[in-house]
Design a protein around this motif. Sequence first.
Motif, PDB file in Angstrom:
ATOM      1  N   TYR A  28       0.841  -1.198   0.000  1.00 31.60           N
ATOM      2  CA  TYR A  28       0.000   0.000   0.000  1.00 31.60           C
ATOM      3  C   TYR A  28       0.871   1.241   0.000  1.00 31.60           C
ATOM      4  O   TYR A  28       2.063   1.200   0.300  1.00 31.60           O
ATOM      5  CB  TYR A  28      -0.927   0.013   1.217  1.00 31.60           C
ATOM      6  N   ARG A  29       0.240   2.360  -0.335  1.00 31.12           N
ATOM      7  CA  ARG A  29       0.894   3.665  -0.247  1.00 31.12           C
ATOM      8  C   ARG A  29      -0.185   4.701   0.037  1.00 31.12           C
ATOM      9  O   ARG A  29      -1.385   4.418  -0.099  1.00 31.12           O
ATOM     10  CB  ARG A  29       1.627   4.005  -1.555  1.00 31.12           C
ATOM     11  N   VAL A  35      -5.773   5.763   0.794  1.00 33.35           N
ATOM     12  CA  VAL A  35      -4.865   4.625   0.871  1.00 33.35           C
ATOM     13  C   VAL A  35      -5.012   3.866  -0.440  1.00 33.35           C
ATOM     14  O   VAL A  35      -6.131   3.509  -0.827  1.00 33.35           O
ATOM     15  CB  VAL A  35      -5.216   3.701   2.052  1.00 33.35           C
ATOM     16  N   PHE A  37      -4.143   0.514  -2.158  1.00 33.46           N
ATOM     17  CA  PHE A  37      -3.645  -0.857  -2.060  1.00 33.46           C
ATOM     18  C   PHE A  37      -3.155  -1.281  -3.440  1.00 33.46           C
ATOM     19  O   PHE A  37      -3.848  -1.103  -4.444  1.00 33.46           O
ATOM     20  CB  PHE A  37      -4.750  -1.799  -1.592  1.00 33.46           C
ATOM     21  N   THR A  38      -1.967  -1.871  -3.483  1.00 30.69           N
ATOM     22  CA  THR A  38      -1.365  -2.248  -4.765  1.00 30.69           C
ATOM     23  C   THR A  38      -0.906  -3.694  -4.717  1.00 30.69           C
ATOM     24  O   THR A  38      -0.139  -4.086  -3.833  1.00 30.69           O
ATOM     25  CB  THR A  38      -0.161  -1.347  -5.101  1.00 30.69           C
ATOM     26  N   VAL A  68      -8.765  -7.251  -1.409  1.00 32.13           N
ATOM     27  CA  VAL A  68      -8.068  -6.861  -0.187  1.00 32.13           C
ATOM     28  C   VAL A  68      -8.892  -7.350   0.993  1.00 32.13           C
ATOM     29  O   VAL A  68     -10.072  -7.020   1.117  1.00 32.13           O
ATOM     30  CB  VAL A  68      -7.898  -5.329  -0.094  1.00 32.13           C
ATOM     31  N   GLU A  91      -5.229  -2.551  -8.267  1.00 29.39           N
ATOM     32  CA  GLU A  91      -5.221  -1.487  -7.271  1.00 29.39           C
ATOM     33  C   GLU A  91      -6.626  -1.265  -6.700  1.00 29.39           C
ATOM     34  O   GLU A  91      -7.627  -1.549  -7.354  1.00 29.39           O
ATOM     35  CB  GLU A  91      -4.723  -0.161  -7.859  1.00 29.39           C
ATOM     36  N   ARG A  93      -8.443   1.974  -4.271  1.00 31.34           N
ATOM     37  CA  ARG A  93      -8.306   3.237  -3.543  1.00 31.34           C
ATOM     38  C   ARG A  93      -9.401   3.333  -2.482  1.00 31.34           C
ATOM     39  O   ARG A  93     -10.574   3.156  -2.780  1.00 31.34           O
ATOM     40  CB  ARG A  93      -8.405   4.431  -4.497  1.00 31.34           C
ATOM     41  N   LEU A 141      -0.943  -2.257   7.945  1.00 32.43           N
ATOM     42  CA  LEU A 141      -1.299  -0.902   7.519  1.00 32.43           C
ATOM     43  C   LEU A 141      -1.217   0.037   8.715  1.00 32.43           C
ATOM     44  O   LEU A 141      -1.944  -0.125   9.692  1.00 32.43           O
ATOM     45  CB  LEU A 141      -2.716  -0.895   6.934  1.00 32.43           C
TER      46      LEU A 141
END
Length: 322
Positions: A28-29, A35, A37-38, A68, A91, A93, A141
């Motif tokens: 994640y970034r 947030v 998630f990747t 996720v 991904e 979001r 996270l």
Amino acid sequence: MKTIIKYIIILLIAFATWTSFAQNDKGYRFEGNYVVFTFSKYDYEEFTKDNSDDYVKFEDLNIDNVVVAGEFNNWSKYDWKMKKVNDNTYELRKHINDFRDEFTWEFKFIVNNEYWAEPSELDPNIKLSNIKRSNLNVYNLKMDTNTAEPSTNGNVSFRLRGYDHAQKVIVAGSFNRWNEHDLRMYKIENGWELKLDIKPGEYEYKFIVDGNWIVDPSNPSKVLNEFGHYNSLINVGKYVTFLLKGYNDANRVILAGSFNDWNEHDIKMEKADNNYWKLRLPLPAGKHYYKFIIDGNWILDPDNPIKEYDGKGNINSVFMVK
């Protein structure tokens, strides 16, 4: 020899930079209030089947969908379905408002609603978990994303008029993860106030008056929240400076762009002493398109190489606010 050593150093720095970037994007970034998630299938060598510790090799698994699953959604195998970006990457979001109460959550990616992707111990943000997936690694996270700090010179002033007899007034919002105690306002004449330094972006907020949550009565901008009530909305800009060199004989220079609906009269630039036309104004985070209008003639920014087509046959200069 010196040239070879210099070249090797450059390669090592580039590799270290790339490695750091790649690691930071795993799992994640954060992007503003979101947030992201990747999932990249090349980040994993093996998977485990649900309710089992039996491993499945990467090359033996065809990926149809990725979800996720974690403590924030009760480890659901279906709810938080990711969007396919390309053949290798998925991904999802999520707004930080979707994460309440806790500051850390365990999560993993689940493939085809059945196989759990096992992050390597070398990956960042991982931990050993005993929840749901015993003795296997999970991502951790960490929501340490406060974007607001009290400051006498803050770029945002929150004011609440009235409530003279209140004992305590708090401002809480997505900029501090709705903390109910953190940002206490000060009593002023006929109201309450608090100045904050807040990073550029769009945020939701409310005031808490002696435990009662209310919207900002002086702010008409508001959005419906997940509880069927309203939150006040604020878009915090960052001050940026536009410069145009030369054109000393011009009578008027206008800045027009996507931030003011391309108004041809609204934003007049000032002539500075150092052979520049200059203007400083706040802009929200994101991509902004603009041009200069010199005595009625539209031009691109000659000192900005970044430009894009707008799909209507025009080319505009681009300014990014982060």
